[in-house]
Design a protein around this motif. Structure first.
Motif, short mmCIF file in Angstrom:
data_model
loop_
_atom_site.label_atom_id
_atom_site.label_comp_id
_atom_site.label_asym_id
_atom_site.label_seq_id
_atom_site.Cartn_x
_atom_site.Cartn_y
_atom_site.Cartn_z
N TYR A 36 9.27 -10.98 1.32
CA TYR A 36 8.78 -9.86 0.54
C TYR A 36 8.97 -8.58 1.33
O TYR A 36 8.92 -8.58 2.56
CB TYR A 36 7.30 -10.04 0.21
N ALA A 41 1.58 2.13 0.50
CA ALA A 41 0.84 2.45 -0.73
C ALA A 41 1.40 1.74 -1.97
O ALA A 41 1.14 2.17 -3.10
CB ALA A 41 0.78 3.95 -0.98
N GLU A 42 2.18 0.69 -1.76
CA GLU A 42 2.68 -0.11 -2.88
C GLU A 42 2.39 -1.58 -2.61
O GLU A 42 2.12 -1.98 -1.48
CB GLU A 42 4.19 0.07 -3.06
N GLY A 43 2.45 -2.39 -3.66
CA GLY A 43 2.33 -3.82 -3.46
C GLY A 43 3.63 -4.42 -2.97
O GLY A 43 4.70 -3.83 -3.13
N PRO A 44 3.56 -5.60 -2.34
CA PRO A 44 4.79 -6.28 -1.90
C PRO A 44 5.68 -6.62 -3.09
O PRO A 44 5.18 -6.91 -4.19
CB PRO A 44 4.27 -7.56 -1.23
N THR A 45 6.99 -6.60 -2.88
CA THR A 45 7.94 -7.00 -3.92
C THR A 45 8.82 -8.12 -3.38
O THR A 45 9.23 -8.09 -2.21
CB THR A 45 8.81 -5.83 -4.40
N PHE B 90 -4.90 -6.96 -2.78
CA PHE B 90 -3.78 -7.09 -3.72
C PHE B 90 -4.03 -8.26 -4.64
O PHE B 90 -4.42 -9.35 -4.22
CB PHE B 90 -2.47 -7.32 -2.97
N PHE B 105 3.13 -8.62 -7.43
CA PHE B 105 1.93 -7.98 -6.90
C PHE B 105 1.60 -6.68 -7.62
O PHE B 105 2.49 -5.94 -8.07
CB PHE B 105 2.10 -7.69 -5.41
N GLY B 106 0.30 -6.39 -7.68
CA GLY B 106 -0.15 -5.09 -8.13
C GLY B 106 -0.06 -4.07 -7.00
O GLY B 106 0.30 -4.42 -5.87
N PRO B 107 -0.42 -2.82 -7.27
CA PRO B 107 -0.25 -1.75 -6.27
C PRO B 107 -1.34 -1.73 -5.21
O PRO B 107 -1.21 -1.02 -4.21
CB PRO B 107 -0.31 -0.47 -7.12
#
Lengths: 114, 114
Positions: A36, A41-45, B90, B105-107
């Motif tokens: 990932y 300031a973002e969620g994992p992708t 998260f 995942f969310g932010p």
């Protein structure tokens, strides 16, 4: 007991060169491994994954290698770009464990310098 | 699709206060999870759910409660907040139709407990 370990908290690489991020695991029962990427300031992708029956999976600039005997996997990024600067987490799970239970490593912060 | 949404984005609590972190997904995923991210610790699983009405504990469940009354929602309750619960939280969802079980995942919610 940390089942998935990323021993390098940070890595700095020059733009255009190869980035190699490493991950070790202790549980030989893991069947799937995932990488990932996380920006601040973002969620994992989700980035890329590999099954334990393979030793390599490639997707564009990203390649994941798995060495089961060493319980080690690595993510190669070639060529590295400044937009690749992020925290990278490796994760693992067992096939028979139902969804929702990924085990994550501590993360490696990659910095790609222009 | 909005994907996975979390509210609030930021929250400050005093020790002993209670609150609920909200999580919703619109992808009809059966699996949902809550993680906390702390420096040097990676993502650690708090609770997860394999479907409406079914929840189970993860690695660090103490001090948190969850319930799953619908497929879409998976709220996380802090019963009596403690400074050790200062973290980034998260929420994630996944489906068994994806072989590798990659989670979306969310932010995140950044929580500070004073």
């Amino acid at each position: 007991d940390q089942q998935v370990k990323q021993n390098s908290p940070s890595l700095s690489v020059q733009e255009g060169r190869i980035s190699i991020l490493n991950c070790d695991y202790t549980n030989s029962m893991f069947d799937y491994f995932l990488w990932y990427k996380k920006y601040p300031a973002e969620g994992p992708t989700f980035l890329i994954s590999i099954s334990s029956i393979k030793d390599k999976n490639e997707d564009g600039r990203f390649t994941v290698f798995l060495n089961k005997s060493a319980k080690h996997l690595s993510l190669h990024i070639v060529p590295s770009q400044p937009g690749d600067s992020a925290v990278y987490f490796c994760a693992a799970r067992r096939f028979e464990v139902q969804g929702g239970k990924l085990i994550f490593g501590q993360g490696t912060e990659l910095s790609v310098k222009p | 699709n909005a994907g996975v949404t979390q509210t609030p984005k930021f929250q400050v609590l005093k020790t002993g206060q209670s609150m609920t972190l909200q999580c919703a997904q619109d992808m009809n995923h059966e699996y949902m999870s809550w993680y906390r991210q702390d420096p040097g610790m990676g993502l650690r699983l708090i609770h997860y759910s394999v479907g409406a009405g079914i929840t189970d504990q993860g690695e660090v469940p103490n001090g948190y409660n969850v319930s799953r009354s619908t497929t879409e929602d998976f709220p996380l309750r802090l019963l009596s907040a403690a400074p050790s619960q200062t973290s980034v939280y998260f929420c994630a969802s996944s489906t068994g139709y994806r072989v590798f079980g990659e989670q979306f995942f969310g932010p995140g919610t950044r929580l500070t407990v004073l």
